[in-house]
Design a protein around this motif. Structure first.
Motif, short mmCIF file in Angstrom:
data_model
loop_
_atom_site.label_atom_id
_atom_site.label_comp_id
_atom_site.label_asym_id
_atom_site.label_seq_id
_atom_site.Cartn_x
_atom_site.Cartn_y
_atom_site.Cartn_z
N THR A 45 0.83 -1.20 0.00
CA THR A 45 0.00 0.00 0.00
C THR A 45 0.87 1.24 0.00
O THR A 45 1.94 1.26 0.59
N GLU A 46 0.40 2.26 -0.66
CA GLU A 46 1.15 3.51 -0.72
C GLU A 46 0.87 4.39 0.51
O GLU A 46 1.71 5.16 0.93
N ASN A 47 -0.33 4.27 1.10
CA ASN A 47 -0.70 5.12 2.22
C ASN A 47 -0.10 4.67 3.55
O ASN A 47 0.18 5.49 4.41
N PHE A 48 0.09 3.36 3.73
CA PHE A 48 0.55 2.84 5.01
C PHE A 48 1.83 2.02 4.82
O PHE A 48 1.97 0.92 5.32
N ASN A 49 2.77 2.57 4.09
CA ASN A 49 4.01 1.86 3.77
C ASN A 49 5.05 2.14 4.85
O ASN A 49 5.62 3.23 4.93
N MET A 50 5.30 1.15 5.70
CA MET A 50 6.31 1.29 6.75
C MET A 50 7.65 0.68 6.35
O MET A 50 8.60 0.73 7.12
N PHE A 51 7.72 0.08 5.17
CA PHE A 51 8.93 -0.63 4.77
C PHE A 51 10.16 0.27 4.62
O PHE A 51 11.24 -0.12 5.08
N PRO A 52 10.09 1.45 4.01
CA PRO A 52 11.31 2.26 3.87
C PRO A 52 11.92 2.67 5.22
O PRO A 52 13.14 2.62 5.38
N GLY A 53 11.09 3.06 6.17
CA GLY A 53 11.61 3.41 7.49
C GLY A 53 12.19 2.21 8.21
O GLY A 53 13.24 2.30 8.87
N PHE A 54 11.52 1.06 8.08
CA PHE A 54 12.02 -0.18 8.67
C PHE A 54 13.37 -0.55 8.06
O PHE A 54 14.31 -0.92 8.76
N TRP A 55 13.46 -0.44 6.74
CA TRP A 55 14.70 -0.83 6.05
C TRP A 55 15.86 0.08 6.46
O TRP A 55 16.96 -0.38 6.70
N ARG A 56 15.61 1.37 6.55
CA ARG A 56 16.66 2.31 6.95
C ARG A 56 17.12 2.03 8.38
O ARG A 56 18.31 2.04 8.68
N LEU A 119 19.87 7.89 0.97
CA LEU A 119 20.44 7.36 -0.26
C LEU A 119 20.82 5.91 -0.08
O LEU A 119 20.53 5.07 -0.92
N PHE A 120 21.48 5.58 1.06
CA PHE A 120 21.90 4.22 1.35
C PHE A 120 20.71 3.29 1.40
O PHE A 120 20.71 2.22 0.82
N ALA A 121 19.67 3.70 2.12
CA ALA A 121 18.47 2.88 2.23
C ALA A 121 17.66 2.91 0.94
O ALA A 121 17.02 1.94 0.59
N GLY A 122 17.71 4.03 0.24
CA GLY A 122 16.93 4.16 -0.99
C GLY A 122 17.44 3.29 -2.11
O GLY A 122 16.67 2.67 -2.84
N VAL A 123 18.76 3.23 -2.26
CA VAL A 123 19.34 2.44 -3.35
C VAL A 123 19.06 0.97 -3.12
O VAL A 123 18.59 0.27 -4.00
N SER A 124 19.36 0.49 -1.91
CA SER A 124 19.13 -0.92 -1.64
C SER A 124 17.65 -1.19 -1.37
O SER A 124 17.15 -2.25 -1.71
N GLY A 125 16.97 -0.24 -0.77
CA GLY A 125 15.56 -0.41 -0.45
C GLY A 125 14.68 -0.45 -1.68
O GLY A 125 13.68 -1.15 -1.71
N GLY A 126 15.05 0.31 -2.71
CA GLY A 126 14.26 0.31 -3.94
C GLY A 126 14.27 -1.05 -4.61
O GLY A 126 13.23 -1.55 -5.04
N ALA A 127 15.43 -1.67 -4.65
CA ALA A 127 15.53 -2.99 -5.26
C ALA A 127 14.82 -4.04 -4.42
O ALA A 127 14.07 -4.88 -4.94
N VAL A 128 15.02 -3.98 -3.12
CA VAL A 128 14.36 -4.94 -2.23
C VAL A 128 12.85 -4.73 -2.25
O VAL A 128 12.09 -5.69 -2.26
N SER A 129 12.43 -3.48 -2.29
CA SER A 129 11.01 -3.17 -2.31
C SER A 129 10.35 -3.73 -3.57
O SER A 129 9.27 -4.32 -3.52
N THR A 130 10.99 -3.56 -4.71
CA THR A 130 10.44 -4.06 -5.97
C THR A 130 10.37 -5.58 -5.97
O THR A 130 9.36 -6.16 -6.36
N VAL A 131 11.43 -6.23 -5.51
CA VAL A 131 11.44 -7.70 -5.47
C VAL A 131 10.38 -8.22 -4.51
O VAL A 131 9.65 -9.16 -4.84
#
Length: 140
Positions: A45-56, A119-131
């Motif tokens: 979900t786009e509204n309740f996405n806790m994954f980027p903060g968790f990943w960072r 940036l660190f979380a975004g680069v790796s998080g983007g790939a992990v998020s997509t997968v």
């Protein structure tokens, strides 16, 4: 001799503080690995996405733990052959241990206040998020 005893007590207190920091961080990692499926599931979900903060936070905790263990190994190698009864060596040991105890706060401050953490979380998080998103969609 009194000063060396005071420095050894300070060194022992700093070792205890570091031990508590490391045990708390291990508990944070256990919590993160136990509840990671919940955070990954919110990635859909786009509204309740806790994954980027968790990943960072997860990457920050792992990186901080590795740095503190590395500093502890460097300190033990530096003082393996040194005469701890010299005042200069005792002061150096207390100073290095103080840096080892203070390092986690400094690292988290750098990772969360600057853009490097994003940036660190975004680069790796983007790939992990997509997968993760594709795997969850295929299973459903």
């Amino acid at each position: 001799m009194t000063m060396l005893m005071i420095l050894s007590i300070v060194l022992a207190i700093l070792c205890l503080v570091m031990l508590f920091q490391m045990s708390i961080r291990f508990a944070e990692l256990a919590f993160a690995f136990a509840f990671s499926p919940i955070f990954i599931a919110t990635n859909l979900t786009e509204n309740f996405n806790m994954f980027p903060g968790f990943w960072r936070n997860l990457l920050s905790t792992i990186f901080t733990q590795a740095v503190q263990i590395s500093l502890l190994c460097i300190m033990s190698n530096l003082f393996a052959n040194a005469n701890i009864w010299e005042m200069k060596t005792a002061l150096f040991a207390v100073g290095f241990m103080f840096i080892t105890v203070k390092a986690p706060n400094t690292i988290k401050e750098y990772l969360f206040s600057t853009g490097s953490g994003k940036l660190f979380a975004g680069v790796s998080g983007g790939a992990v998020s997509t997968v993760a998103r594709e795997l969850i969609r295929r299973k459903m």
